[in-house]
Design a protein around this motif. Structure first.
Motif, short mmCIF file in Angstrom:
data_model
loop_
_atom_site.label_atom_id
_atom_site.label_comp_id
_atom_site.label_asym_id
_atom_site.label_seq_id
_atom_site.Cartn_x
_atom_site.Cartn_y
_atom_site.Cartn_z
N VAL A 107 0.75 -1.16 -0.01
CA VAL A 107 0.04 -0.04 0.12
C VAL A 107 0.84 1.39 0.01
O VAL A 107 1.90 1.34 0.85
N PHE A 108 0.64 2.16 -0.82
CA PHE A 108 1.01 3.52 -0.70
C PHE A 108 0.14 4.56 -0.17
O PHE A 108 -0.91 4.82 -0.64
N LEU A 109 0.45 5.04 1.01
CA LEU A 109 -0.10 5.84 1.83
C LEU A 109 0.22 7.26 1.31
O LEU A 109 1.48 7.79 1.85
N ALA A 110 -0.61 8.12 0.58
CA ALA A 110 -0.41 9.28 0.06
C ALA A 110 -1.48 10.28 0.93
O ALA A 110 -2.03 11.15 -0.08
N ILE A 111 -1.21 10.30 2.09
CA ILE A 111 -2.31 11.05 2.88
C ILE A 111 -1.88 11.90 3.79
O ILE A 111 -2.59 12.80 4.57
N LEU A 131 5.88 3.52 -8.07
CA LEU A 131 4.92 2.57 -7.82
C LEU A 131 5.52 1.34 -8.37
O LEU A 131 5.43 0.33 -7.77
N MET A 132 6.37 1.28 -9.32
CA MET A 132 6.65 0.37 -10.05
C MET A 132 7.87 -0.37 -9.11
O MET A 132 8.12 -1.59 -8.91
N ASP A 133 8.77 0.64 -8.70
CA ASP A 133 9.93 0.04 -7.74
C ASP A 133 9.46 -0.51 -6.47
O ASP A 133 10.02 -1.47 -6.10
N ASN A 134 8.44 -0.05 -5.95
CA ASN A 134 7.90 -0.59 -4.65
C ASN A 134 6.74 -1.74 -4.77
O ASN A 134 6.07 -1.92 -3.86
N GLY A 157 0.07 13.40 -10.17
CA GLY A 157 0.64 12.48 -10.78
C GLY A 157 0.50 11.07 -10.51
O GLY A 157 0.58 9.80 -11.36
N LYS A 158 0.45 10.77 -9.06
CA LYS A 158 0.09 9.27 -8.71
C LYS A 158 -1.12 8.60 -9.21
O LYS A 158 -1.37 7.49 -9.44
N ILE A 159 -2.24 9.58 -9.25
CA ILE A 159 -3.50 9.27 -9.99
C ILE A 159 -3.31 8.71 -11.40
O ILE A 159 -3.80 7.64 -11.96
N ALA A 160 -2.78 9.62 -12.32
CA ALA A 160 -2.45 9.17 -13.56
C ALA A 160 -1.43 8.03 -13.58
O ALA A 160 -1.90 7.18 -14.67
N ALA A 161 -0.50 7.99 -12.75
CA ALA A 161 0.21 6.88 -13.05
C ALA A 161 -0.42 5.54 -12.49
O ALA A 161 -0.37 4.38 -13.22
N ALA A 162 -1.21 5.64 -11.56
CA ALA A 162 -2.26 4.36 -11.13
C ALA A 162 -3.04 3.96 -12.57
O ALA A 162 -3.40 2.63 -12.44
N ARG A 163 -3.56 4.98 -13.01
CA ARG A 163 -4.54 4.55 -14.24
C ARG A 163 -3.67 3.79 -15.33
O ARG A 163 -4.11 2.88 -15.62
N ARG A 164 -2.47 4.41 -15.46
CA ARG A 164 -1.69 3.57 -16.67
C ARG A 164 -1.30 2.21 -16.08
O ARG A 164 -1.46 1.16 -16.91
N LEU A 165 -1.21 1.96 -14.89
CA LEU A 165 -0.66 0.67 -14.38
C LEU A 165 -1.84 -0.18 -13.83
O LEU A 165 -1.80 -1.33 -13.40
N GLY A 166 -3.16 0.36 -13.87
CA GLY A 166 -4.22 -0.38 -13.58
C GLY A 166 -4.46 -0.72 -11.78
O GLY A 166 -4.98 -1.49 -11.63
N ILE A 167 -3.74 0.07 -11.11
CA ILE A 167 -3.57 -0.06 -9.59
C ILE A 167 -4.92 0.68 -9.17
O ILE A 167 -5.18 1.84 -9.61
#
Length: 256
Positions: free
Chosen positions: A133-137, A188-191, A208-218
């Motif tokens: 889990v990535f906590l970004a809060i 996200l990939m490294d971790n 950026g994390k939201i867009a990256a998550a969309r690309r990765l299907g996370i």
């Protein structure tokens, strides 16, 4: 020429930009209030006070004693307590008041969002099966995830999480945005992140994390805003400046 006294409740990029624009006006006398929770806040273009007011009663007394003509709530969209206190103090003192809130993010095709109403609810939404889990809060509500100790957490915040979470698997990353999509994708990939927990803060700096998550299907557990419905709100600095002009116009001052 008498100056209009304006209190800006700040801590956001929008608050700083609004203060910068109003600072150039000869008819405004500004004070920017910061919560004082960040160890090294950015330099500001106007006089600053730091710390709380002592609830809505303390804020109301401050507004009256310092003879403010307008209060603008430009705090973070999730600074619920100060926003509630500000609304109550404005009603009590009857001074003009509005909020500057950047619009929230909207779900796009490919987003895998689970909407929740609070950070505490987000911890439960992760499920029983251990996940990365990535906590970004931020740091202030990270403690809620002690209720879900089975997960492996990567926790990013501006200032350290103190005390550290009472969970067996947690790694801490100190960083200040903005965060670009490509760097977030790599993080996200490294971790090997499987799910992100984020607040719907809006704006570009942390998208950026939201867009990256969309690309990765996370999957993203998205904490949605819980805002009072009875507060006049604008979405941009330009709209805020226009409303200030309107509120201080001769017609408004005459009660027209």
């Amino acid at each position: 020429m008498s100056k209009h006294r304006i209190l800006i409740l700040g801590g956001t990029t929008e608050a700083r930009h609004l203060a910068t624009a109003l600072a150039d006006r000869a008819d405004c006398d500004l004070l920017l209030s910061l919560a004082g929770r960040t160890a090294e806040p950015l330099a500001q273009p106007v006089p600053v006070r730091s710390g709380g007011f002592g609830g809505s009663d303390g804020l109301a007394e401050f507004l009256k004693t310092e003879k403010f003509d307008l209060m603008i709530d430009a705090t973070h969209p999730f600074a619920a307590r100060i926003s509630q206190n500000a609304a109550m103090a404005a009603k009590r003192t009857e001074i003009p008041f509005f909020a500057l809130r950047r619009p929230g993010w909207e779900r796009q095709a490919g987003d895998r969002w689970i909407g929740v109403a609070s950070v505490a609810e987000a911890a439960g939404a992760l499920g029983e099966t251990p996940r990365r889990v990535f906590l970004a809060i931020g740091r202030q509500e990270a403690f809620h995830f002690e209720s879900a100790p089975q997960h492996h957490y990567l926790i990013r915040s501006v200032d350290p999480v103190t005390p550290p979470l009472g969970v067996p698997h947690a790694r801490y990353l100190l960083a200040t945005g903005p965060f670009e999509e490509e760097a977030e994708w790599q993080l996200l990939m490294d971790n090997q992140i499987e799910v992100i927990v984020a607040k719907n803060s809006g704006g570009k700096a942390t998208y950026g994390k939201i867009a990256a998550a969309r690309r990765l299907g996370i999957e993203v557990v998205m904490v949605e805003r819980q805002e009072p419905a009875d507060v006049r709100t604008v979405g941009t600095v330009e709209e805020a400046l226009a409303l200030v002009d309107h509120l201080f116009s001769p017609e408004m001052n005459r009660g027209v």
